[in-house]
Scaffold this motif. Structure first.
Motif, PDB file in Angstrom:
ATOM      1  N   GLU A  62      -5.120  -6.533   1.771  1.00  0.00           N
ATOM      2  CA  GLU A  62      -4.678  -7.216   2.995  1.00  0.00           C
ATOM      3  C   GLU A  62      -3.190  -7.004   3.249  1.00  0.00           C
ATOM      4  OE1 GLU A  62      -6.491  -8.421   5.436  1.00  0.00           O
ATOM      5  OE2 GLU A  62      -8.203  -7.771   4.238  1.00  0.00           O
ATOM      6  N   GLU A  63      -2.389  -6.992   2.195  1.00  0.00           N
ATOM      7  CA  GLU A  63      -0.950  -6.739   2.352  1.00  0.00           C
ATOM      8  C   GLU A  63      -0.715  -5.314   2.846  1.00  0.00           C
ATOM      9  OE1 GLU A  63      -2.289  -8.067  -0.393  1.00  0.00           O
ATOM     10  OE2 GLU A  63      -1.366 -10.032  -0.604  1.00  0.00           O
ATOM     11  N   VAL A  64      -1.492  -4.366   2.314  1.00  0.00           N
ATOM     12  CA  VAL A  64      -1.370  -2.970   2.737  1.00  0.00           C
ATOM     13  C   VAL A  64      -1.748  -2.839   4.214  1.00  0.00           C
ATOM     14  CG1 VAL A  64      -2.297  -0.636   2.430  1.00  0.00           C
ATOM     15  CG2 VAL A  64      -1.699  -2.015   0.431  1.00  0.00           C
ATOM     16  N   VAL A  65      -2.809  -3.512   4.626  1.00  0.00           N
ATOM     17  CA  VAL A  65      -3.233  -3.459   6.031  1.00  0.00           C
ATOM     18  C   VAL A  65      -2.124  -3.993   6.944  1.00  0.00           C
ATOM     19  CG1 VAL A  65      -4.841  -4.404   7.742  1.00  0.00           C
ATOM     20  CG2 VAL A  65      -5.701  -3.535   5.554  1.00  0.00           C
ATOM     21  N   GLN A  66      -1.519  -5.098   6.576  1.00  0.00           N
ATOM     22  CA  GLN A  66      -0.437  -5.652   7.396  1.00  0.00           C
ATOM     23  C   GLN A  66       0.743  -4.693   7.473  1.00  0.00           C
ATOM     24  OE1 GLN A  66      -0.750  -8.254   9.377  1.00  0.00           O
ATOM     25  NE2 GLN A  66      -2.836  -8.316   8.591  1.00  0.00           N
ATOM     26  N   ALA A  67       1.084  -4.079   6.351  1.00  0.00           N
ATOM     27  CA  ALA A  67       2.179  -3.108   6.346  1.00  0.00           C
ATOM     28  C   ALA A  67       1.808  -1.881   7.184  1.00  0.00           C
ATOM     29  CB  ALA A  67       2.512  -2.699   4.909  1.00  0.00           C
ATOM     30  N   ALA A  68       0.556  -1.442   7.115  1.00  0.00           N
ATOM     31  CA  ALA A  68       0.099  -0.292   7.902  1.00  0.00           C
ATOM     32  C   ALA A  68       0.167  -0.593   9.393  1.00  0.00           C
ATOM     33  CB  ALA A  68      -1.320   0.098   7.491  1.00  0.00           C
ATOM     34  N   ARG A  69      -0.151  -1.824   9.778  1.00  0.00           N
ATOM     35  CA  ARG A  69      -0.047  -2.217  11.189  1.00  0.00           C
ATOM     36  C   ARG A  69       1.395  -2.073  11.685  1.00  0.00           C
ATOM     37  NH1 ARG A  69      -4.740  -4.701  12.884  1.00  0.00           N
ATOM     38  NH2 ARG A  69      -6.000  -5.660  11.246  1.00  0.00           N
ATOM     39  N   LYS A  70       2.337  -2.513  10.867  1.00  0.00           N
ATOM     40  CA  LYS A  70       3.748  -2.411  11.243  1.00  0.00           C
ATOM     41  C   LYS A  70       4.190  -0.952  11.332  1.00  0.00           C
ATOM     42  CE  LYS A  70       4.983  -6.884   9.290  1.00  0.00           C
ATOM     43  NZ  LYS A  70       5.690  -7.577   8.216  1.00  0.00           N
ATOM     44  N   VAL A  71       3.753  -0.147  10.370  1.00  0.00           N
ATOM     45  CA  VAL A  71       4.094   1.274  10.374  1.00  0.00           C
ATOM     46  C   VAL A  71       3.527   1.943  11.621  1.00  0.00           C
ATOM     47  CG1 VAL A  71       3.637   3.474   9.215  1.00  0.00           C
ATOM     48  CG2 VAL A  71       4.372   1.491   7.884  1.00  0.00           C
ATOM     49  N   ALA A  72       2.290   1.630  11.960  1.00  0.00           N
ATOM     50  CA  ALA A  72       1.649   2.242  13.133  1.00  0.00           C
ATOM     51  C   ALA A  72       2.425   1.887  14.407  1.00  0.00           C
ATOM     52  CB  ALA A  72       0.209   1.760  13.252  1.00  0.00           C
ATOM     53  N   ALA A  73       2.805   0.654  14.549  1.00  0.00           N
ATOM     54  CA  ALA A  73       3.550   0.245  15.740  1.00  0.00           C
ATOM     55  C   ALA A  73       4.902   0.918  15.807  1.00  0.00           C
ATOM     56  CB  ALA A  73       3.715  -1.286  15.742  1.00  0.00           C
ATOM     57  N   ARG A  74       5.541   1.098  14.661  1.00  0.00           N
ATOM     58  CA  ARG A  74       6.877   1.694  14.628  1.00  0.00           C
ATOM     59  C   ARG A  74       6.835   3.219  14.810  1.00  0.00           C
ATOM     60  NH1 ARG A  74       8.226   0.364   9.677  1.00  0.00           N
ATOM     61  NH2 ARG A  74       7.944   2.430   8.842  1.00  0.00           N
ATOM     62  N   THR A  75       5.926   3.890  14.127  1.00  0.00           N
ATOM     63  CA  THR A  75       5.934   5.369  14.142  1.00  0.00           C
ATOM     64  C   THR A  75       5.215   5.964  15.337  1.00  0.00           C
ATOM     65  OG1 THR A  75       3.955   5.474  12.757  1.00  0.00           O
ATOM     66  CG2 THR A  75       6.092   5.552  11.637  1.00  0.00           C
ATOM     67  N   ALA A  76       4.307   5.187  15.948  1.00  0.00           N
ATOM     68  CA  ALA A  76       3.547   5.724  17.089  1.00  0.00           C
ATOM     69  C   ALA A  76       3.809   4.906  18.351  1.00  0.00           C
ATOM     70  CB  ALA A  76       2.062   5.756  16.754  1.00  0.00           C
ATOM     71  N   HIS A  77       4.996   4.349  18.458  1.00  0.00           N
ATOM     72  CA  HIS A  77       5.455   3.681  19.682  1.00  0.00           C
ATOM     73  C   HIS A  77       4.467   2.631  20.209  1.00  0.00           C
ATOM     74  CE1 HIS A  77       8.496   6.746  19.527  1.00  0.00           C
ATOM     75  NE2 HIS A  77       7.552   7.663  19.537  1.00  0.00           N
ATOM     76  N   GLY A  78       4.139   1.661  19.364  1.00  0.00           N
ATOM     77  CA  GLY A  78       3.292   0.561  19.810  1.00  0.00           C
ATOM     78  C   GLY A  78       1.816   0.724  19.530  1.00  0.00           C
ATOM     79  N   CYS A  79       1.451   1.701  18.710  1.00  0.00           N
ATOM     80  CA  CYS A  79       0.044   1.889  18.362  1.00  0.00           C
ATOM     81  C   CYS A  79      -0.498   0.651  17.674  1.00  0.00           C
ATOM     82  CB  CYS A  79      -0.106   3.100  17.448  1.00  0.00           C
ATOM     83  SG  CYS A  79      -1.806   3.454  17.010  1.00  0.00           S
ATOM     84  N   ILE A  80      -1.748   0.309  17.976  1.00  0.00           N
ATOM     85  CA  ILE A  80      -2.375  -0.909  17.451  1.00  0.00           C
ATOM     86  C   ILE A  80      -3.604  -0.532  16.645  1.00  0.00           C
ATOM     87  CG2 ILE A  80      -3.514  -3.060  18.097  1.00  0.00           C
ATOM     88  CD1 ILE A  80      -1.860  -2.867  20.748  1.00  0.00           C
ATOM     89  N   LEU A  81      -3.746  -1.128  15.448  1.00  0.00           N
ATOM     90  CA  LEU A  81      -4.955  -0.980  14.628  1.00  0.00           C
ATOM     91  C   LEU A  81      -5.879  -2.132  14.936  1.00  0.00           C
ATOM     92  CD1 LEU A  81      -2.782   0.628  12.974  1.00  0.00           C
ATOM     93  CD2 LEU A  81      -4.061  -0.042  10.960  1.00  0.00           C
ATOM     94  N   SER A  82      -7.141  -1.842  15.204  1.00  0.00           N
ATOM     95  CA  SER A  82      -8.107  -2.922  15.439  1.00  0.00           C
ATOM     96  C   SER A  82      -9.419  -2.617  14.731  1.00  0.00           C
ATOM     97  CB  SER A  82      -8.338  -3.133  16.924  1.00  0.00           C
ATOM     98  OG  SER A  82      -8.701  -1.945  17.573  1.00  0.00           O
TER      99      SER A  82
END
Length: 82
Positions: A62-82
């Protein structure tokens, strides 16, 4: 049952749908950054299908998923994981 001197690593795997992923270069940057997160055992970002497959240690998934969400938003200009 495993002998005491052998550790069994439990790994979780989940596939996420991506939203707002607009370029293949962003997908590559995202994959590279998520791969470096502690606890990640495998990651694949597919720009064409707009999916991210993530494998990480069960204990910290769960911690990795939360960190991945932040990385996705930062590296792909607002990309969202759902």
């Amino acid at each position: 049952m495993l002998p005491n001197n052998v550790l069994e690593e439990l790994v979780m795997k989940k596939v996420f749908q991506l939203s707002e992923l607009d370029c293949a270069a962003c997908a590559d940057r995202m994959e590279t950054a998520i791969r470096k997160l502690p606890g990640v055992t495998a990651v694949a970002v597919n720009f064409v299908t707009q999916r991210l497959t993530l494998e990480a240690e069960d204990a910290t998934f769960e911690e990795v998923v939360q960190a991945a969400r932040k990385v996705a938003a930062r590296t792909a200009h607002g990309c969202i994981l759902s």
